[in-house]
Design a protein around this motif. Structure first.
Motif, PDB file in Angstrom:
ATOM      1  N   LEU A 290       0.918  -1.039  -0.043  1.00  0.00           N
ATOM      2  CA  LEU A 290       0.094  -0.151  -0.254  1.00  0.00           C
ATOM      3  C   LEU A 290       1.041   1.314  -0.077  1.00  0.00           C
ATOM      4  O   LEU A 290       1.815   1.409   0.709  1.00  0.00           O
ATOM      5  N   PRO A 291       0.636   2.152  -0.746  1.00  0.00           N
ATOM      6  CA  PRO A 291       1.440   3.500  -0.930  1.00  0.00           C
ATOM      7  C   PRO A 291       1.103   4.182   0.136  1.00  0.00           C
ATOM      8  O   PRO A 291       0.001   3.966   0.967  1.00  0.00           O
ATOM      9  N   GLY A 292       1.932   5.049   0.834  1.00  0.00           N
ATOM     10  CA  GLY A 292       1.754   5.881   1.778  1.00  0.00           C
ATOM     11  C   GLY A 292       1.589   5.646   3.372  1.00  0.00           C
ATOM     12  O   GLY A 292       2.006   4.458   3.270  1.00  0.00           O
ATOM     13  N   SER A 293       1.074   6.062   4.341  1.00  0.00           N
ATOM     14  CA  SER A 293       1.014   5.562   5.565  1.00  0.00           C
ATOM     15  C   SER A 293      -0.358   5.860   6.339  1.00  0.00           C
ATOM     16  O   SER A 293      -0.998   6.381   5.793  1.00  0.00           O
ATOM     17  N   VAL A 294      -0.381   5.254   7.416  1.00  0.00           N
ATOM     18  CA  VAL A 294      -1.916   5.274   8.121  1.00  0.00           C
ATOM     19  C   VAL A 294      -2.156   6.959   8.265  1.00  0.00           C
ATOM     20  O   VAL A 294      -1.058   7.495   8.846  1.00  0.00           O
ATOM     21  N   PRO A 295      -3.251   7.380   8.556  1.00  0.00           N
ATOM     22  CA  PRO A 295      -3.730   8.527   8.517  1.00  0.00           C
ATOM     23  C   PRO A 295      -3.526   9.153   9.983  1.00  0.00           C
ATOM     24  O   PRO A 295      -3.307   8.539  10.886  1.00  0.00           O
ATOM     25  N   ASP A 296      -3.060  10.521   9.982  1.00  0.00           N
ATOM     26  CA  ASP A 296      -2.849  11.101  11.044  1.00  0.00           C
ATOM     27  C   ASP A 296      -4.391  11.607  11.566  1.00  0.00           C
ATOM     28  O   ASP A 296      -5.041  12.188  11.136  1.00  0.00           O
ATOM     29  N   LEU A 297      -4.613  10.994  12.703  1.00  0.00           N
ATOM     30  CA  LEU A 297      -6.007  11.198  13.256  1.00  0.00           C
ATOM     31  C   LEU A 297      -6.119  12.587  13.752  1.00  0.00           C
ATOM     32  O   LEU A 297      -7.369  13.076  14.179  1.00  0.00           O
ATOM     33  N   ILE A 298      -5.400  13.425  14.028  1.00  0.00           N
ATOM     34  CA  ILE A 298      -5.338  14.954  14.572  1.00  0.00           C
ATOM     35  C   ILE A 298      -5.894  15.628  13.329  1.00  0.00           C
ATOM     36  O   ILE A 298      -6.891  16.475  13.247  1.00  0.00           O
ATOM     37  N   ASP A 299      -5.367  15.239  12.046  1.00  0.00           N
ATOM     38  CA  ASP A 299      -5.687  15.840  10.961  1.00  0.00           C
ATOM     39  C   ASP A 299      -5.997  14.833   9.718  1.00  0.00           C
ATOM     40  O   ASP A 299      -5.267  14.716   8.714  1.00  0.00           O
ATOM     41  N   PRO A 300      -7.169  14.206  10.095  1.00  0.00           N
ATOM     42  CA  PRO A 300      -7.452  13.001   9.136  1.00  0.00           C
ATOM     43  C   PRO A 300      -7.667  13.401   7.661  1.00  0.00           C
ATOM     44  O   PRO A 300      -8.377  14.625   7.347  1.00  0.00           O
ATOM     45  N   PRO A 301      -7.546  12.572   6.497  1.00  0.00           N
ATOM     46  CA  PRO A 301      -7.851  13.035   5.139  1.00  0.00           C
ATOM     47  C   PRO A 301      -9.361  13.433   5.299  1.00  0.00           C
ATOM     48  O   PRO A 301     -10.135  12.858   5.959  1.00  0.00           O
ATOM     49  N   THR A 302      -9.741  14.318   4.428  1.00  0.00           N
ATOM     50  CA  THR A 302     -11.261  14.803   4.092  1.00  0.00           C
ATOM     51  C   THR A 302     -11.707  13.415   3.482  1.00  0.00           C
ATOM     52  O   THR A 302     -10.980  12.757   2.747  1.00  0.00           O
ATOM     53  N   GLY A 303     -13.233  13.428   3.347  1.00  0.00           N
ATOM     54  CA  GLY A 303     -13.709  12.584   2.835  1.00  0.00           C
ATOM     55  C   GLY A 303     -13.426  10.931   3.159  1.00  0.00           C
ATOM     56  O   GLY A 303     -13.633  10.683   4.349  1.00  0.00           O
ATOM     57  N   CYS A 304     -13.121  10.044   2.293  1.00  0.00           N
ATOM     58  CA  CYS A 304     -12.834   9.019   2.859  1.00  0.00           C
ATOM     59  C   CYS A 304     -11.332   9.000   3.195  1.00  0.00           C
ATOM     60  O   CYS A 304     -10.589   9.266   2.507  1.00  0.00           O
ATOM     61  N   ARG A 305     -11.343   8.394   4.262  1.00  0.00           N
ATOM     62  CA  ARG A 305      -9.899   8.584   5.081  1.00  0.00           C
ATOM     63  C   ARG A 305      -8.836   7.657   4.479  1.00  0.00           C
ATOM     64  O   ARG A 305      -7.687   7.785   4.698  1.00  0.00           O
ATOM     65  N   PHE A 306      -9.361   6.810   3.583  1.00  0.00           N
ATOM     66  CA  PHE A 306      -8.362   5.915   2.929  1.00  0.00           C
ATOM     67  C   PHE A 306      -7.943   6.734   1.511  1.00  0.00           C
ATOM     68  O   PHE A 306      -7.213   5.985   0.832  1.00  0.00           O
ATOM     69  N   HIS A 307      -8.846   7.631   1.314  1.00  0.00           N
ATOM     70  CA  HIS A 307      -8.234   8.010  -0.353  1.00  0.00           C
ATOM     71  C   HIS A 307      -6.917   8.300  -0.704  1.00  0.00           C
ATOM     72  O   HIS A 307      -6.588   7.951  -1.845  1.00  0.00           O
TER      73      HIS A 307
END
Ligand code: ATP
Ligand code: ATP
Ligand code: SF4
Ligand code: MG
Ligand code: MG
Lengths: 343, 340
Positions: A290-307
């Motif tokens: 999987l590219p990238g890394s697990v989301p930062d839950l202080i500033d999670p990605p918008t929309g789908c957190r997996f996007h």
């Protein structure tokens, strides 16, 4: 004793058919941590349920919110964590609204928990027998002698050899695997309806892990106990659970029966997780990553957190939060495009 | 039936009767008294072939890390010998010879963070290696080489100027690998290199290790307690139990036709992510013996489901029962059904 007649009906989705009565239902559970770096959105709108006698697994990578979900379920989140909203309906009552006194009666008696590190949750200055007996006395008001007798019986039932001789030993005199059994016998001392086991075998060797899981499984089938098992190991899920929830970044992204989810994973994250693990029974030249890394839950990605890591992501994915939708009976997926891709 | 004694040109590393004991003392008022020894590595003989990935598994405390460290001469041996490319590595005479061996054989750790100097940038950490081993290099050459190594391990040039704490676990493991590669070693001992990582990151690091192995024709000793991971990466697998290697076979054969009762229990215990499989379960009863007071005869007999009288009387030899398949058991079990 609270022995429920069990009638396992191995139907197509492999769920024991106890009139499919729901024991605990978590609705829109939201727990945040207020830290100096910002608000950690650790559990953000999590919903799932566990039926009577069901073995339910919660799986996901480190930091995705599994432990916080479990702690929230029994209202044990500590500062700086705050349960912001949602409900935990246990036998119809919302645990999050119970008085301290009432919730203490449920905790340890009807719902008990085992944690990853048994040493930290056993008290080093009391013998293991005293610690098990204490729980029994507290909840059932029996005399000490009787409680100790019950403790010995329980220790035997989880396979601690020489239980009578060892009941007066202290936790440090036991090996890791034996301590975990002591924890289990304490957790089971009041015939709980629900056992929450948070990575109960992660620190143990695999042969011991197999024994511990076997014990939990036996109790689940013999007494109709429900189990919430938290793990990051998909193999453990496949071999023990009936239904599973996959967590990613504080959300549940997919729930289904174990048989279905391994056959037809619908969420791109579930698919990626399955393709990334080396297997004992297959030789794979190259693992998928999987590219990238697990989301930062202080500033999670918008929309789908997996996007940001998803190979199927389109514009919508970064704009709209996908909600859990029914794909088939008992199979829910939170992905905008889950209908479109095939394995 | 033969025990390994002869050496061959194909072997990069040969271990003969290698043992490492740790003395155990109790502190008294006046002095400490020796009460016994932990048999961390006990009479291990095996060959590691050039270019192979040799997997080493076994439960916590069985001696995997100790074996790896004795092989690298990071710990003195108690008995036996280790021959690397023809040289006995515990008998290296000069500083020059020691530096030679350091260049040939490198260690990668479970938690790379603990092995990275927190006060140095990544560039500093790797350049340090060149300063010790490649004295002739100019600063510019060193910098270029650092970037090459980082890129090779999936990191970018700009990472060179950052400090270890600024990296994730998987990235730190990449730095550890880059540093190990800096001396152009022949052998890498990787001690639980992916155990602390999440599955997604674990997959990246396993792929990276496989890539660089092919690219530089390296030899690995890959230590891990997760047999699924070891099976994925290894050509041959050995399992240790209380300091002793009890079985060794080609990876595929190791998981499909294990002969030692312990290996069989181990394999049966590994969860497989396939709910349609109905697997045989082997439950071990009995306690793990203490590494200080080893039982007589076979050290696994306290947990073995097949133990007979002979097992408590005589220690089983580590013998080749079919070509390339070694077992230390008086009554190696022939399986009738697969365990996986
Ligand atoms: N006491 C706390 N203070 C601040 N943040 C916290 C606290 N406890 C948990 N968190 C954060 O909440 C998130 C979820 O944590 P949680 O412990 O539930 O993860 P997990 O899924 O159980 O992970 P693991 O598999 O590592 O146990 C993480 O980002 C974590 O950093
Ligand atoms: N420096 C030491 N002094 C004394 N005993 C030691 C020392 N290092 C290791 N041991 C002991 O030697 C045995 C083997 O330890 P080792 O660390 O090699 O096991 P391991 O197989 O690597 O275990 P793990 O899977 O937990 O890393 C253990 O009983 C351990 O307690
Ligand atoms: S919603 Fe979009 S980004 Fe999220 S998993 Fe589905 S396709 Fe991927
Ligand atoms: Mg956790
Ligand atoms: Mg080790």
């Amino acid at each position: 004793m609270n022995i429920v007649e069990q009638n396992i009906n191995e139907d197509d989705i492999g769920i024991p058919n106890q009139e499919n009565e729901i024991l605990i239902e978590v609705k829109d559970l939201t727990t945040y941590f207020y830290t100096e770096f910002g608000i950690v959105r650790a559990v953000d709108g999590v919903s799932f349920h566990i039926k009577k006698g069901e073995f339910f697994g919660l799986v996901g990578e480190s930091g995705c919110g599994k432990t916080v979900t479990a702690l929230s379920c029994i209202n044990l989140v500590r500062f700086p964590g705050i349960i912001e909203g949602g409900q935990v309906l246990y036998k119809g009552k919302n645990i999050l609204e119970l008085k301290d006194k009432d919730i203490r009666k449920i905790r340890g008696a009807e719902i008990s928990m085992i944690f990853q590190d048994p040493l930290s949750s056993l008290n080093p200055v009391f013998t293991v027998g005293e610690q098990i007996a204490e729980v029994i006395r507290l909840h059932e008001g029996v005399k000490k002698d009787e409680a100790i007798e019950r403790a010995i019986k329980l220790m035997k039932s989880v396979g601690i050899p020489l239980a009578r001789e060892r009941v007066n030993d202290y936790p440090h005199q036991f090996s890791g695997g034996m301590r975990q059994r002591v924890m289990i016998s304490r957790a089971l001392s009041c015939n709980p309806s629900l056992l929450i086991a948070d990575e109960p075998t992660t620190a143990l060797d695999v042969t011991i892990q197999a024994q511990i899981l076997e014990i939990i499984r036996t109790l689940q089938t013999d007494y109709g106990m429900s189990v919430l098992l938290i793990t990051h190991n998909l193999g453990i899920i496949a071999e023990n659970c009936q239904r599973v929830g996959v967590m990613y970044g504080g959300h549940i992204v997919e729930t289904a029966s174990v048989k279905i989810i391994f056959k037809d994973p619908r969420h791109p994250y579930t698919q990626a997780l399955m393709a990334a693990i080396p297997r004992l029974d297959e030789s794979i030249e190259k693992l998928q990553t999987l590219p990238g890394s697990v989301p930062d839950l202080i500033d999670p990605p918008t929309g789908c957190r997996f996007h940001p890591r998803c190979q199927y992501a389109k514009q919508t994915c970064s704009e709209l939060v996908p909600v859990l939708e029914k794909w088939t009976k008992e199979h829910m997926v939170a992905c905008h495009f889950h209908k479109e891709f095939n394995k | 039936m033969v025990t390994i004694t002869q050496s061959s040109d194909n072997n990069l590393l040969e271990l003969r009767n290698l043992s490492k004991l740790f003395p155990i003392y109790v502190k008294g008022v006046v002095r400490k008294t020796l009460i016994g020894y932990i048999h961390a590595v006990d009479d291990v003989s095996l060959d590691i072939k050039k270019g192979e990935i040799f997997g080493l598994v076994g439960e916590s405390g069985c001696g995997k890390t100790t074996l790896g460290r004795v092989i690298l001469n990071l710990l003195p041996k108690t008995k036996g010998e280790v021959t690397f490319d023809g040289s006995k590595i515990h008998e290296l005479k000069s500083r020059k010879e020691e530096l030679w061996f350091r260049k040939q054989a490198q260690l990668i750790f479970q938690d790379p963070y603990l092995s990275l100097n927190p006060r140095l940038t990544v560039s500093g950490i790797i350049e340090e290696v060149f300063i010790i081993h490649n004295r002739g290099m100019t600063k510019k050459e060193r910098r270029e080489r650092v970037n090459q190594l980082l890129n090779l391990c999936g990191l970018e040039d700009y990472h060179a100027l950052r400090y270890p704490h600024e990296f994730s676990g998987g990235q730190r493991q990449r730095i550890g690998i880059a540093r190990a590669l800096a001396v152009e070693p022949q052998l890498i001992v990787a001690d639980e290199p992916v155990s602390a990582l999440d599955v997604a990151v674990q997959a990246q690091i396993l792929n990276l290790l496989k890539d660089i192995k092919k690219r530089f024709n390296l030899t690995y000793i890959f230590i891990a307690h997760d047999l699924s991971v070891v099976r994925h990466i290894s050509d041959r697998i050995a399992v240790m139990y209380l300091g002793r290697i009890v079985e060794l076979a080609p990876a595929e054969e190791f998981v499909s036709k294990p002969r030692h009762p312990y290996t069989q229990a181990l394999i049966a215990a590994i969860p497989i992510p396939d709910p349609t499989k109905d697997r045989k379960r082997i439950i071990l009863i009995g306690d793990v013996a203490s590494p200080i007071n080893l039982p007589s005869g076979c050290r696994f007999r306290t947990r073995c489901n097949f133990a007979k009288q002979k097992c408590s009387e005589e220690e089983p030899k580590f013998e080749e029962i079919t070509p390339g398949h070694f077992v230390a058991c008086h009554f190696p079990v022939e399986l009738t059904e697969s365990l996986i």
